[in-house]
Design a protein around this motif. Structure first.
Motif, short mmCIF file in Angstrom:
data_model
loop_
_atom_site.label_atom_id
_atom_site.label_comp_id
_atom_site.label_asym_id
_atom_site.label_seq_id
_atom_site.Cartn_x
_atom_site.Cartn_y
_atom_site.Cartn_z
N ALA A 187 -5.84 2.54 27.09
CA ALA A 187 -6.64 1.35 26.85
C ALA A 187 -6.45 0.82 25.45
CB ALA A 187 -8.12 1.64 27.10
N SER A 188 -6.32 1.70 24.46
CA SER A 188 -6.25 1.26 23.08
C SER A 188 -5.04 0.41 22.77
CB SER A 188 -6.30 2.47 22.13
OG SER A 188 -5.25 3.37 22.40
N PRO A 189 -3.83 0.69 23.35
CA PRO A 189 -2.72 -0.18 23.03
C PRO A 189 -2.97 -1.62 23.39
CG PRO A 189 -1.92 1.84 24.02
CD PRO A 189 -3.41 1.85 24.14
N ALA A 190 -3.64 -1.87 24.53
CA ALA A 190 -3.90 -3.25 24.92
C ALA A 190 -4.80 -3.94 23.91
CB ALA A 190 -4.53 -3.31 26.31
N GLN A 191 -5.75 -3.20 23.30
CA GLN A 191 -6.63 -3.80 22.32
C GLN A 191 -5.90 -4.11 21.02
OE1 GLN A 191 -9.67 -0.85 22.00
NE2 GLN A 191 -10.45 -1.19 24.06
N ASP A 192 -4.81 -3.40 20.74
CA ASP A 192 -4.09 -3.57 19.51
C ASP A 192 -2.97 -4.60 19.61
OD1 ASP A 192 -4.29 -0.05 18.69
OD2 ASP A 192 -5.66 -1.69 18.25
N GLN A 193 -2.76 -5.20 20.76
CA GLN A 193 -1.71 -6.19 20.92
C GLN A 193 -2.11 -7.49 20.23
OE1 GLN A 193 -1.24 -6.33 25.14
NE2 GLN A 193 -0.24 -4.35 25.27
N PHE A 194 -1.14 -8.11 19.57
CA PHE A 194 -1.46 -9.32 18.83
C PHE A 194 -0.18 -10.11 18.56
CE2 PHE A 194 -0.45 -6.10 15.75
CZ PHE A 194 0.31 -6.77 14.79
N THR A 195 -0.37 -11.34 18.10
CA THR A 195 0.70 -12.20 17.62
C THR A 195 0.38 -12.61 16.20
OG1 THR A 195 1.31 -13.05 19.80
CG2 THR A 195 1.88 -14.41 17.91
N GLU A 196 1.35 -12.52 15.32
CA GLU A 196 1.15 -12.90 13.92
C GLU A 196 1.98 -14.13 13.62
OE1 GLU A 196 1.30 -10.96 9.42
OE2 GLU A 196 2.30 -9.96 11.10
N THR A 197 1.37 -15.11 12.94
CA THR A 197 2.08 -16.33 12.55
C THR A 197 1.92 -16.56 11.06
OG1 THR A 197 0.14 -17.71 13.03
CG2 THR A 197 1.72 -17.41 14.81
N TYR A 198 2.98 -17.04 10.43
CA TYR A 198 2.94 -17.35 9.00
C TYR A 198 4.08 -18.29 8.66
CZ TYR A 198 6.15 -13.35 9.20
OH TYR A 198 7.15 -12.48 9.54
N LEU A 199 3.97 -18.95 7.53
CA LEU A 199 4.97 -19.91 7.08
C LEU A 199 5.80 -19.32 5.95
CD1 LEU A 199 2.80 -23.16 7.06
CD2 LEU A 199 4.58 -22.56 8.71
N VAL A 200 7.11 -19.55 6.00
CA VAL A 200 8.01 -19.05 4.98
C VAL A 200 9.02 -20.14 4.63
CG1 VAL A 200 7.80 -16.65 5.77
CG2 VAL A 200 9.63 -18.10 6.69
N THR A 201 9.74 -19.91 3.54
CA THR A 201 10.88 -20.74 3.17
C THR A 201 12.07 -19.82 2.91
OG1 THR A 201 10.28 -20.68 0.82
CG2 THR A 201 9.44 -22.53 2.13
N GLU A 202 13.24 -20.41 2.89
CA GLU A 202 14.46 -19.65 2.62
C GLU A 202 15.05 -20.14 1.31
OE1 GLU A 202 18.64 -18.36 4.85
OE2 GLU A 202 17.05 -19.44 5.92
N GLN A 203 15.19 -19.22 0.36
CA GLN A 203 15.71 -19.56 -0.96
C GLN A 203 16.81 -18.57 -1.32
OE1 GLN A 203 12.36 -19.48 -3.63
NE2 GLN A 203 11.33 -21.21 -2.65
N ASN A 204 17.99 -19.10 -1.56
CA ASN A 204 19.14 -18.28 -1.93
C ASN A 204 19.41 -17.17 -0.91
OD1 ASN A 204 19.41 -19.76 -4.38
ND2 ASN A 204 17.89 -18.43 -5.36
N GLY A 205 19.22 -17.52 0.35
CA GLY A 205 19.48 -16.56 1.42
C GLY A 205 18.35 -15.59 1.67
N ASN A 206 17.26 -15.67 0.90
CA ASN A 206 16.12 -14.77 1.06
C ASN A 206 14.93 -15.51 1.66
OD1 ASN A 206 17.50 -12.58 -0.16
ND2 ASN A 206 17.04 -13.43 -2.19
N VAL A 207 14.23 -14.86 2.57
CA VAL A 207 13.04 -15.44 3.18
C VAL A 207 11.83 -15.04 2.36
CG1 VAL A 207 11.60 -15.51 5.24
CG2 VAL A 207 14.09 -15.42 5.46
N THR A 208 10.99 -16.01 2.00
CA THR A 208 9.84 -15.73 1.15
C THR A 208 8.68 -16.64 1.52
OG1 THR A 208 9.04 -15.73 -1.14
CG2 THR A 208 10.73 -17.35 -0.57
N THR A 209 7.47 -16.18 1.21
CA THR A 209 6.28 -17.00 1.42
C THR A 209 5.93 -17.81 0.18
OG1 THR A 209 4.87 -15.14 0.75
CG2 THR A 209 5.30 -15.40 3.11
N GLU A 210 6.68 -17.62 -0.89
CA GLU A 210 6.42 -18.35 -2.13
C GLU A 210 6.92 -19.79 -2.01
OE1 GLU A 210 8.20 -16.22 -5.31
OE2 GLU A 210 6.93 -14.44 -5.06
N ASN A 211 6.24 -20.68 -2.70
CA ASN A 211 6.64 -22.09 -2.82
C ASN A 211 6.65 -22.84 -1.49
OD1 ASN A 211 7.14 -21.68 -5.62
ND2 ASN A 211 9.19 -20.90 -5.13
#
Length: 332
Positions: A190-214
């Motif tokens: 039962a516990s795995p079903a309670q722990d299922q989730f989707t995470e969303t966030y915004l990022v940018t790509e700078q010099n080939g690196n993914v970051t949440t800055e700027n």
């Protein structure tokens, strides 16, 4: 000399039951059939396979075995072979106990993997362990003399509870363990079903690196931001994202205009990033919101009915850019 099927029948059945449990989860069975398929893999099979691999020998034929005999094992058997043998009751009890240990340890290990604590990977690992140790047990039994090898016949009720000295007490003891194992098994599934989730966030790509800055600065300057979606739902999901431009006063959305939408298919345990070119500018107190839905969105998408929401400010009252925190539990 015992026939082959007599000393591998239990291992064969354990393997079939383990594969059936994994198949039931994979095809998405539900209801009583799913419960019947999963209970053995949670309560008994992994521990039984491990015990079978550890103790390939059976009890000597035509020989009673009591608790007192254990104390005289060194006198009766100076070679110590008796210490490597367990009776049917001990075998069942150890199988239940080891299964109770394997289940939480597997769930704990999954917590640190990309799959997360979900039913499918949990059952897949338990099934894999059962099959692996069943094969190992069959190999080890093959090297044991025929008259000392464990056979499935020794698990029949006629000798099942002789080892603990009293059928009634043995039945009560095993029944108590079954109740405990059932409770832990239901909680573990039962516990795995309670722990299922989707995470969303915004990022940018700078010099080939993914970051949440700027991210805010990139959005304000009409650059490209990326909506990242991490799927920890335990199955593949097709998401639809509705982009809307919001005007905010005193923390309340006073106006929302739908400006775009797009779909993203994300496999279980994976992260997909979708680029979005920001072309909107809403003046003071405006932000760009990404409303994420599982499947198709409703006819009137809003923050209230979205599965996940993440936003970036195009402007703010004090002139500073702000970015919403990653969303994993609903609208923010």
């Amino acid at each position: 000399m015992t026939a082959v099927y007599e000393w591998i029948a239990d291992l064969f059945l354990a393997t079939v039951a383990a594969l059936a449990a994994a198949g039931a989860v994979y095809v998405g069975l539900s209801g009583p059939i799913r419960i019947l398929a999963l209970l053995p893999i949670v309560l008994f099979l992994p521990g039984y396979a491990i015990v079978s691999a550890l103790y390939p020998e059976g009890m000597p034929r035509l020989r009673s075995r009591s608790v007192r005999a254990l104390n005289r094992a060194e006198l009766d058997d100076p070679t110590g072979v008796s210490y490597r043998r367990i009776g049917p009751t001990e075998r069942v009890v150890l199988a239940l106990a080891l299964s109770l240990v394997v289940l939480p340890m597997t769930a704990y290990a999954l917590h640190f993997t990309p799959f997360g604590i979900a039913t499918l990977p949990l059952v897949a690992i338990l099934s894999g362990l059962t099959v692996l140790f069943s094969i190992l047990a069959a190999v080890r039994r093959g090297f044991v003399a025929a008259d000392e090898r464990f056979t499935v016949g020794s698990l029949l009720p006629s000798g099942m509870f002789a080892g603990l000295g009293g059928g009634t007490y043995s039945l009560l003891f095993v029944a108590s363990l079954l109740v405990l194992a059932a409770s832990a098994g239901v909680a573990g599934l039962a516990s795995p079903a309670q722990d299922q989730f989707t995470e969303t966030y915004l990022v940018t790509e700078q010099n080939g690196n993914v970051t949440t800055e700027n991210v805010g600065e990139t959005a304000r300057n009409g650059g490209t931001v990326q909506l990242a979606i991490t799927n920890q739902e335990g199955q593949d999901v097709s998401y639809t994202t509705v982009v809307q431009l919001e005007q905010v006063q005193n923390g309340q959305v006073t106006n929302a205009e739908r400006v775009d939408s797009f779909s993203t298919a994300v496999a279980a345990g994976q992260t997909e990033r979708t680029p979005y070119q920001v072309e909107q500018s809403g003046g003071d107190n405006s932000r760009l919101a990404f409303l994420v839905y599982k499947g198709d969105p409703p006819s009137d998408p809003s923050r209230d009915n979205a599965y996940r929401v993440v936003h970036v400010w195009l402007s703010s009252p004090n002139g500073q850019q702000a970015l919403a925190a990653p969303s994993s539990s609903g609208a923010v």
